[in-house]
Design an enzyme around this catalytic site. Structure first.
Site, short mmCIF file in Angstrom:
data_model
loop_
_atom_site.label_atom_id
_atom_site.label_comp_id
_atom_site.label_asym_id
_atom_site.label_seq_id
_atom_site.Cartn_x
_atom_site.Cartn_y
_atom_site.Cartn_z
N SER A 1 0.79 -0.97 -0.50
CA SER A 1 0.03 0.15 0.55
C SER A 1 1.11 0.72 -0.13
O SER A 1 2.06 0.82 0.11
CB SER A 1 -0.73 0.39 1.73
N TYR B 1 -0.46 0.05 10.81
CA TYR B 1 -1.33 -0.28 8.88
C TYR B 1 -0.01 0.29 8.16
O TYR B 1 -0.01 -1.20 7.27
CB TYR B 1 -2.22 0.13 8.42
#
Length: 260
Positions: free
Chosen positions: A144, A157
């Site tokens: 990501s 995250y």
């Protein structure tokens, strides 16, 4: 009917796509099936898994569903063994968590790393050596932009996604002599259905050069290319597919990126 515009260059291959019952994972499963692969659709919800299998079969492809809770190590290992001989592994499944660092408790932190980091690692411990034995294979880690761009409310995250990109580089080096290619893909904002579409419209318009969020199918197209012979000279790469990163602005909001 299959789309005649799709190059069927994965005929005879078996692909395991984790987290394939929604969002990017579902789009990847459909894409790889359209390219000719037999897809092992992973998820936790049998009904949603059956819907993806039906979608693939109705389009002329081949798929089956395997359920597993990847936050449990034994379940990840079971999935790897039940999947059988896998030529393509797409580590897409993951658990999101966004918020201030001090609000993330230890138990949730453990769950985040178990699902996002430990599970892909365990799958590769089983499937990677088998690919090497056969002399070929492709592994894609869904990382990501949050793993490379520091932003508020995503420290843990983002760290899990950075780990996936790091895994890809290390595995590419480790398994290259056995004919296995490994890459990571780092999307920016994507309409995954996980949040209100209007939020992604705002995120895409303010955090990308293209001024919009991506559709899951756009991410899947890249994965389809990387897993095919067309991507045969690409390994150890982390490929950004994020609409372009504009210059930082002092008025950027918290958690604005909404990355997958």
């Amino acid at each position: 009917m299959t789309n005649p515009a799709v190059i069927r260059d994965l005929q005879g291959k078996v692909a395991l796509v984790t987290g394939a019952t929604s969002g990017i994972g579902r789009a990847v499963a459909v894409q790889l099936a359209a390219q000719g692969a037999t897809v092992v659709v992973h998820g936790r919800d049998a009904a949603r898994g059956a819907a993806v299998v039906t979608e693939i079969e109705d389009a002329g492809g081949s798929a089956r569903f395997v359920s597993a809770d990847l936050s449990e190590p034994a379940e990840a290992l079971r999935l790897a063994n039940e999947a059988g001989e896998v030529d393509i592994l797409v580590n897409n499944a993951g658990v999101p968590w966004f918020g201030p660092t001090e609000k993330l408790d230890a138990e949730t932190l453990d769950q985040l790393f178990a699902a996002n980091v430990q599970a892909p690692y365990l799958l590769v411990t089983v499937l990677g050596p088998k690919m090497v034995e056969r002399g070929s294979g492709v592994i894609i880690n869904m990382a990501s932009r949050a793993g490379t761009i520091g932003q508020p409310d995503s420290s843990a995250y983002g760290a899990t996604k950075a780990a996936l990109a790091s895994f890809a580089r290390s595995w590419a080096s480790e398994y290259a002599p056995g004919g296995v290619r490994v890459n990571s893909v780092s999307p920016g904002p994507v309409y995954t259905g996980a949040a209100n579409r209007e939020l992604f419209d705002v995120s895409g318009s303010t955090t990308t050069l293209l001024g919009r969020a991506a559709e899951p199918s756009e991410i899947a197209e890249l994965v389809g290319y990387l897993t095919s012979p067309r991507g045969s000279y690409i390994t150890s790469a982390d490929i950004a597919i994020d609409g372009g990163r504009p210059p930082a602005r002092p008025d950027s909001g918290r958690s604005a990126l909404l990355t997958p």
